[in-house]
Design a protein around this motif. Structure first.
Motif: not given
Length: 296
Positions: A10, A13, A17, A65, A68-69, A71-73, A75-76, A79
């Motif tokens: 987090r 990210e 961002r 990068r 980050l890709h 990490s977003r997957a 955390t999504a 969530d």
């Protein structure tokens, strides 16, 4: 090997961002050194650089990068899981898996209609089967709750009575016994009966009633549903014994008649049942309380 933490993801990210350690720190209410330490921790574990500074600007490296890709997957997904669990904790959503014996189907669907009127977001799966099949589903933990007649001991089930279930003898309106008072049970020994299949609670209650009086009923036909028995009785194929609660329409339209037989109605009860060791979901618990509560 050390593992990456959700906190590190987090923080990274936020840095990616904003492309700024200071802005990420402001967003996360952390100090800038704390943010830098989290990112450096990821780099140490992965043994790659995630950012590079050119002049006063920060850029992500190719490895940055990629992280980050991922990490977003991650955390999504987390969530989504939290949102789904929140729905499961709510009685205004989620799924209720319910079974009912075919005899109680009319009662069960009426209760379900009123429950969903209060909780329209709940998805209901209702399976209508005979008593043996419903017991099998309960013992196998394939359903949350069941509505049915008497439950045998020794299966690890909790059953709570919530409604009377009177069984009555039905006949076609032109049957000679219709209108007579205090009909002796013995006079039914010469009648043909349409009966439910083996395993049905109604059939079991009927057989126990006559056996206790030393009588053996004549079965002319075995049927797998109450509706089939009602149709056959209307056609004059024999008498039947069914729950009074399933006969409202046929009696109102005078398609069937209830015989006034000594010892009837056979008073049974409806129960709401679940495994004694089962932890009910909020939806299932709410439905159980609705069935047992003053709304009934």
């Amino acid at each position: 090997m050390r593992r990456l933490t959700l906190r590190q993801f987090r923080v990274f990210e936020a840095v990616a961002r904003h492309l700024s350690f200071s802005r990420a720190a402001e967003e996360l209410h952390l100090s800038q050194p704390a943010v830098s330490m989290q990112v450096r921790g990821i780099e140490t574990i992965l043994e790659v650089r995630l950012t590079e500074q050119l002049g006063k600007k920060i850029f992500l490296t190719e490895a940055g990068r990629e992280v980050l890709h991922a990490s977003r997957a991650i955390t999504a997904r987390l969530d989504d899981m939290q949102a789904n669990l929140a729905q499961l904790r709510s009685i205004d959503s989620g799924q209720l898996n319910l079974a009912a014996t075919s005899t109680v189907n009319v009662v069960a669907t009426d209760i379900l209609a009123r429950f969903r009127g209060r909780h329209p977001g709940v998805t209901v799966h209702l399976d209508v089967s005979n008593r043996a099949a419903v017991l099998d589903q309960l013992v196998g933990n394939r359903i949350d709750l069941a509505i049915m007649g008497q439950v045998p001991d020794g299966l690890g089930l909790e059953a709570i009575r919530f409604m009377d279930n009177p069984l009555v003898v039905i006949a076609p309106p032109d049957h000679p016994l219709v209108g007579q008072r205090n009909i002796a049970v013995e006079s039914l020994a010469t009648e043909s009966f349409l009966v439910r299949e083996t395993g049905s609670g109604t059939r079991g209650a009927m057989e126990r009633f006559f056996a206790a009086r030393g009588l053996e009923i004549q079965s002319s036909m075995e049927m797998s549903s109450n509706e089939a028995i009602k149709q056959a009785v209307q056609a004059g194929l024999g008498l039947g014994i069914l729950s009074l609660q399933t006969l409202e329409m046929e009696l109102a339209l005078k398609r069937l008649a209830v015989l006034n037989v000594d010892g009837f109605p056979i008073l049974r009860h409806w129960y709401i049942v679940h495994r004694a060791d089962k932890r009910l979901s909020p939806v299932a618990q709410a439905f159980k309380e609705f069935v047992l509560g003053p709304a009934q």
